[in-house]
Enzyme design. Structure first.
Site, PDB file in Angstrom:
ATOM      1  N   GLY A 185     -25.463   1.656   3.662  1.00  0.00           N
ATOM      2  CA  GLY A 185     -24.977   2.242   2.592  1.00  0.00           C
ATOM      3  C   GLY A 185     -25.323   2.019   1.808  1.00  0.00           C
ATOM      4  O   GLY A 185     -24.895   0.636   0.618  1.00  0.00           O
ATOM      5  N   LEU A 186     -25.752   2.516   0.481  1.00  0.00           N
ATOM      6  CA  LEU A 186     -26.226   2.923  -0.813  1.00  0.00           C
ATOM      7  C   LEU A 186     -25.007   2.935  -1.471  1.00  0.00           C
ATOM      8  O   LEU A 186     -25.852   4.334  -2.219  1.00  0.00           O
ATOM      9  CB  LEU A 186     -27.709   2.559  -1.087  1.00  0.00           C
ATOM     10  CG  LEU A 186     -28.179   2.116  -0.335  1.00  0.00           C
ATOM     11  CD1 LEU A 186     -29.837   2.102  -0.419  1.00  0.00           C
ATOM     12  CD2 LEU A 186     -29.006   0.639  -0.685  1.00  0.00           C
ATOM     13  N   GLN A 242     -21.622   3.312  -4.077  1.00  0.00           N
ATOM     14  CA  GLN A 242     -21.493   2.371  -4.579  1.00  0.00           C
ATOM     15  C   GLN A 242     -21.509   1.022  -5.158  1.00  0.00           C
ATOM     16  O   GLN A 242     -21.660   0.044  -6.377  1.00  0.00           O
ATOM     17  CB  GLN A 242     -19.094   2.989  -5.960  1.00  0.00           C
ATOM     18  CG  GLN A 242     -19.233   4.594  -5.698  1.00  0.00           C
ATOM     19  CD  GLN A 242     -19.219   5.208  -7.198  1.00  0.00           C
ATOM     20  OE1 GLN A 242     -19.400   3.863  -8.077  1.00  0.00           O
ATOM     21  NE2 GLN A 242     -19.026   5.413  -7.755  1.00  0.00           N
ATOM     22  N   LYS A 280       1.090  -1.042  -0.142  1.00  0.00           N
ATOM     23  CA  LYS A 280      -0.205   0.099   0.090  1.00  0.00           C
ATOM     24  C   LYS A 280       0.671   1.220  -0.147  1.00  0.00           C
ATOM     25  O   LYS A 280       1.858   1.108   0.508  1.00  0.00           O
ATOM     26  CB  LYS A 280      -1.012  -0.198   1.520  1.00  0.00           C
ATOM     27  CG  LYS A 280      -2.193   0.741   1.106  1.00  0.00           C
ATOM     28  CD  LYS A 280      -3.060  -0.433   0.124  1.00  0.00           C
ATOM     29  CE  LYS A 280      -4.516   0.809   0.739  1.00  0.00           C
ATOM     30  NZ  LYS A 280      -5.959  -0.349   0.298  1.00  0.00           N
TER      31      LYS A 280
HETATM   32  P1  NAI Z   1     -19.612   4.631  -1.731  1.00  0.00           P
HETATM   33  O1  NAI Z   1     -18.815   6.207  -0.722  1.00  0.00           O
HETATM   34  O2  NAI Z   1     -19.963   5.120  -2.655  1.00  0.00           O
HETATM   35  O3  NAI Z   1     -21.074   4.632  -0.581  1.00  0.00           O
HETATM   36  C1  NAI Z   1     -20.503   4.799   0.796  1.00  0.00           C
HETATM   37  C2  NAI Z   1     -21.676   4.904   1.163  1.00  0.00           C
HETATM   38  O4  NAI Z   1     -22.418   4.635   2.468  1.00  0.00           O
HETATM   39  C3  NAI Z   1     -22.413   6.292   0.872  1.00  0.00           C
HETATM   40  O5  NAI Z   1     -23.855   6.468  -0.341  1.00  0.00           O
HETATM   41  C4  NAI Z   1     -22.846   7.276   2.075  1.00  0.00           C
HETATM   42  O6  NAI Z   1     -23.817   8.091   2.187  1.00  0.00           O
HETATM   43  C5  NAI Z   1     -23.176   5.992   2.793  1.00  0.00           C
HETATM   44  N1  NAI Z   1     -23.031   6.191   4.489  1.00  0.00           N
HETATM   45  C6  NAI Z   1     -21.738   6.893   5.136  1.00  0.00           C
HETATM   46  N2  NAI Z   1     -22.076   6.803   6.226  1.00  0.00           N
HETATM   47  C7  NAI Z   1     -23.163   5.752   6.674  1.00  0.00           C
HETATM   48  C8  NAI Z   1     -23.535   5.848   7.495  1.00  0.00           C
HETATM   49  N3  NAI Z   1     -23.111   5.773   8.668  1.00  0.00           N
HETATM   50  N4  NAI Z   1     -24.936   4.621   7.402  1.00  0.00           N
HETATM   51  C9  NAI Z   1     -25.553   4.550   6.137  1.00  0.00           C
HETATM   52  N5  NAI Z   1     -25.566   4.771   4.821  1.00  0.00           N
HETATM   53  C10 NAI Z   1     -23.989   5.553   5.106  1.00  0.00           C
HETATM   54  O7  NAI Z   1     -18.226   3.876  -0.476  1.00  0.00           O
HETATM   55  P2  NAI Z   1     -18.220   2.353  -1.602  1.00  0.00           P
HETATM   56  O8  NAI Z   1     -17.340   2.406  -3.144  1.00  0.00           O
HETATM   57  O9  NAI Z   1     -19.036   2.038  -2.114  1.00  0.00           O
HETATM   58  O10 NAI Z   1     -17.860   1.091  -0.413  1.00  0.00           O
HETATM   59  C11 NAI Z   1     -18.738   0.950   0.800  1.00  0.00           C
HETATM   60  C12 NAI Z   1     -17.374   0.469   1.980  1.00  0.00           C
HETATM   61  O11 NAI Z   1     -16.889  -0.946   0.981  1.00  0.00           O
HETATM   62  C13 NAI Z   1     -15.786   1.021   2.086  1.00  0.00           C
HETATM   63  O12 NAI Z   1     -15.803   0.450   2.926  1.00  0.00           O
HETATM   64  C14 NAI Z   1     -15.034   0.082   1.525  1.00  0.00           C
HETATM   65  O13 NAI Z   1     -13.488   0.617   1.588  1.00  0.00           O
HETATM   66  C15 NAI Z   1     -15.212  -1.063   0.915  1.00  0.00           C
HETATM   67  N6  NAI Z   1     -14.899  -1.302  -0.056  1.00  0.00           N
HETATM   68  C16 NAI Z   1     -15.194  -0.773  -1.487  1.00  0.00           C
HETATM   69  C17 NAI Z   1     -14.979  -1.592  -2.985  1.00  0.00           C
HETATM   70  C18 NAI Z   1     -15.320  -0.854  -4.087  1.00  0.00           C
HETATM   71  O14 NAI Z   1     -15.257  -1.699  -4.774  1.00  0.00           O
HETATM   72  N7  NAI Z   1     -15.659   0.669  -4.070  1.00  0.00           N
HETATM   73  C19 NAI Z   1     -14.149  -2.849  -3.035  1.00  0.00           C
HETATM   74  C20 NAI Z   1     -13.579  -3.161  -1.060  1.00  0.00           C
HETATM   75  C21 NAI Z   1     -14.084  -2.139   0.260  1.00  0.00           C
END
Ligand code: NAI
Length: 349
Positions: A184-185, A187, A80
């Protein structure tokens, strides 16, 4: 600041620092383990309070990548990098090019990819000075459609497949017969919700961003609940897809679900909570196993394989999880601990 005595130091093979006065680049690359192949991991750009905080982050994240790559059956190790700067204020092409030179100086021991604060364009600047940059080639997704470098669709599909394996193991049911509470909805979470809806699952959702919730209600027939309630609703599955540590001392005894399967990194506030979940007969799909399809996707881009090979590899997440569940049951040990042991058996000589 001592590296070898650092609490997050765990036999990392290389920890390299750079300070470049001209561009202002201050960065650290941590290579945790390359027994299975070159280390791969994202570069995070963040205005850390101090270099000690940056070191803590990079050591911990690099180690996590070793475990993730090992259990995703990838010929890769864990690494990393962190750039200590504000991505909104301090980013310049020169700084990124210099970061590329820094990556290059490790001669392939570390392959850089995107992480928070870093966009595809930044990796492109780095790639001007190094061949060791991932996630840039135009490629297809697991359905054979052309795709950009966004790993989220692959991650969502991997979580969906892993959740199906967990529900089958714990309940002997298919996803059509369960209710899933998604925290969390974004990506990943929204795409996961789409897969689940198509499979016939009922959805309960919460997100701090109301338009995501409204869309899930309209498009997917989801029921919305308050942020503070999503982990404790009556549902067979709880799916943390927002931030880390959603399973903590405040929430763990309120969870009604019997399966936890979601995308978020570091879902357990502490490893010990795995034991608590085991004692409560809640089946936990270890986060770094179920959310690994993003790096699986990256790997298949780099070897230019077929969509079918990529899809099959993502779907193997379900088998890996089932193996973990079986051993956890046989040995009465928490699933997160079994996952660590299985990963270590692969990369520790
Ligand atoms: P993102 O930022 O697109 O989505 C996160 C969502 O959670 C947002 O819609 C946000 O408004 C919501 N949110 C934030 N705090 C919240 C809470 N307290 N309660 C309910 N909703 C809340 O992030 P993404 O890319 O969808 O990733 C989600 C998780 O998955 C993260 O922890 C990330 O590290 C993990 N992850 C993502 C990968 C990827 O390919 N994008 C790969 C591996 C892990």
């Amino acid at each position: 600041m001592s590296v070898f005595d650092h609490k997050e130091f765990d036999q990392h093979e290389n920890v390299a620092f750079i300070n470049d006065e001209v561009t202002g680049l201050r960065a650290i690359i941590a290579v945790h383990n390359t027994a299975l192949g070159p280390s791969l991991g994202g570069c995070r750009m963040y205005p850390y309070a101090d270099s000690a905080a940056a070191l803590t982050d990079v050591l911990r994240l690099a180690k996590g990548m070793t475990y993730k790559a090992a259990l995703a059956n990838l010929p890769q190790g864990g690494g990393k990098s962190v750039i200590i700067a504000d991505p909104r204020a301090d980013k310049t092409p020169e700084l990124m090019r210099k970061m590329g030179s820094f990556v290059d100086s490790l001669q392939g021991q570390y392959i850089v990819a995107e992480d928070s604060g870093i966009a595809v364009q930044d990796i492109k600047y780095m790639a001007e000075n190094t061949a060791y940059a991932g996630g840039l080639s135009a490629h297809f997704n697991y359905l054979g459609e052309s795709a950009d470098g966004n790993p989220s669709p692959a991650t969502a599909y991997g979580v969906y497949v892993g959740m199906a394996a967990a529900v089958a193991f714990r309940l002997g049911k298919s996803l059509a017969d369960v209710t899933v509470a998604i925290q969390g909805l974004g990506q990943v979470g929204y795409r996961l919700a789409e897969h689940l809806h198509a499979a016939g699952a009922k959805l309960i959702v919460a997100d701090t961003y109301q338009p995501n919730v409204d869309r899930a209600i309209t498009e997917l027939g989801a029921k919305a609940v308050a942020i503070a309630d999503i982990h404790k609703v009556a549902a067979e599955v709880f799916s943390p897809c927002a931030m880390g540590a959603s399973i903590n001392s405040d929430t763990i005894h309120e969870i009604q679900a019997v399966v936890i399967a979601g995308a978020a990194n570091n879902q357990l506030a502490s490893d010990d909570f795995g034991e608590v979940l085991l004692a409560r007969d809640i089946l936990y799909a270890p986060d770094y196993v179920i959310n690994a399809a993003g790096i699986i996707d990256l790997y298949h881009q780099s070897i230019k394989s077929t969509p079918e090979q990529l899809k099959a590899h993502i779907e193997s997440i379900g088998d890996t999880l089932t193996d973990i569940f079986k051993r956890s049951q046989a040995e009465n040990q928490a699933t997160n601990m079994i996952a660590n042991l299985l990963a270590e058996a692969k990369f520790k000589k």
